[in-house]
Write an enzyme that holds these catalytic residues in place. Structure first.
Site, PDB file in Angstrom:
ATOM      1  N   LYS A 121      43.742  39.837  31.962  1.00  0.00           N
ATOM      2  CA  LYS A 121      44.203  40.665  33.047  1.00  0.00           C
ATOM      3  C   LYS A 121      42.999  41.260  33.496  1.00  0.00           C
ATOM      4  CE  LYS A 121      47.519  44.041  35.144  1.00  0.00           C
ATOM      5  NZ  LYS A 121      48.715  44.652  34.696  1.00  0.00           N
ATOM      6  N   LYS A 150      45.682  36.447  34.801  1.00  0.00           N
ATOM      7  CA  LYS A 150      46.096  37.149  35.935  1.00  0.00           C
ATOM      8  C   LYS A 150      44.795  37.821  36.635  1.00  0.00           C
ATOM      9  CE  LYS A 150      49.028  40.677  37.906  1.00  0.00           C
ATOM     10  NZ  LYS A 150      49.924  41.877  37.498  1.00  0.00           N
TER      11      LYS A 150
END
Length: 325
Positions: free
Chosen positions: A195, A248
């Site tokens: 992330k 992500k």
């Protein structure tokens, strides 16, 4: 004409041939739809930076869930907006917190729908960070206990899967240990393993009321310039017991999706995040792009890069388009 060359166009002559040799297919079963749930009654607030996406109170969920099921989407991921916040995000692990109550309700409405609980503290802390703060730092280890408590509470409410997004070191190990000791050894973890500290999250922070009140998240989310670090992060989560890995954002990180998929033999999710959604929506509303064509191309590209699962705010639209085809 005496030329020797390969005629690649032979296999592009008509739709039937192109369909036969198509290497990657987007399917409704690839999709997970994010939901934002909020306290109150008769609340259906459209998020200004995310047209078509709403904050929903619990009494508005039934209609939404029935539509999702009707479209063939098999899973949702829940984000909660609490009434009150505090410095330790206690609403995240309260047995009657907004995510827990939404989970119970969804399971009553559609027992077979996969409910994935986002496991983080940022929506629930008054400072907007994903962990405990002390003397100017986001503390890692004290945050792990609160994250494990959150996951246990979510599983107890009926969540089928836990999706921790906090990026604290050791979060998968702590959550796996907590779930197992609480009797939830069969509840899988879809880890936000990779992330990035991305600028693509802005509209989400409007939707979830989760923007940091000071500093930023660069001490725990990844530098967008780094690629090898992604593999180290993913490896840690594999070792600690993650069942599914996630990258992500997705659109600017196709290379990372590809590398993680090549390196690790686990299912891989890509999060098509709010900024990616908002850009296309804005361009489509101005008539600059064909929304359907560009969304299908983008999500198919994520599949081609290696994503098995795509979390996207376009899920309902895509499901409708696929039905039409």
């Amino acid at each position: 004409m005496d030329l020797q060359f390969t005629r690649h166009r032979r296999l592009r002559q008509n739709p039937a041939i192109r369909n036969l040799i198509r290497e990657h297919h987007l399917h409704v079963h690839d999709l997970i739809y994010p939901l934002f749930v909020i306290h109150g009654h008769n609340v259906r607030n459209e998020i200004s930076s995310m047209p078509g996406v709403f904050q929903l109170s619990l009494d508005q969920l039934e209609q939404e869930i029935k539509e999702i099921v009707m479209l063939g989407i098999q899973g949702v991921i829940l984000f909660g907006i609490p009434e009150d916040k505090d410095e330790i995000g206690s609403g995240a692990y309260h047995d009657h917190g907004i995510v827990q109550e939404a989970t119970r309700l969804i399971k009553q409405i559609a027992p077979k729908l996969l409910v994935i609980a986002d496991t983080c503290l940022c929506e629930f802390t008054d400072h907007g960070h994903c962990g405990v703060i002390h003397e100017g730092k986001v503390l890692n280890d004290p945050s792990l206990d609160l994250l494990a408590r959150t996951a246990i509470s979510q599983a107890r409410a009926g969540a089928d899967m836990i999706a921790p997004s906090n990026m604290m070191d050791g979060f998968v190990a702590a959550i796996r240990k907590g779930l197992d000791e609480a009797g939830f050894e069969d509840v899988p973890i879809m880890s936000y393993a990779v992330k990035y500290a991305s600028s693509f999250y802005g509209p989400f922070r409007d939707a979830a009321h989760s923007a940091p009140q000071f500093w930023d998240r660069k001490t725990y989310q990844m530098d967008p310039a780094n690629g090898r670090e992604a593999l180290r992060e993913a490896y840690s989560d594999v070792v600690e017991g993650a069942d599914i890995l996630m990258v992500k954002p997705a659109l600017a990180y196709m290379d990372i999706i590809y590398q993680v998929k090549q390196q690790f033999n686990l299912p891989l999710a890509a999060y098509n995040v709010s900024g990616e959604y908002a850009m296309i929506k804005a361009a489509a509303q101005n008539g600059w792009v064909d929304e359907k064509k560009i969304v299908i191309e983008m999500l198919t590209g994520m599949k081609r890069a290696g994503a098995d699962i795509i979390i996207t705010y376009f899920a309902k639209d895509v499901a409708k388009w696929l039905k039409e085809e």
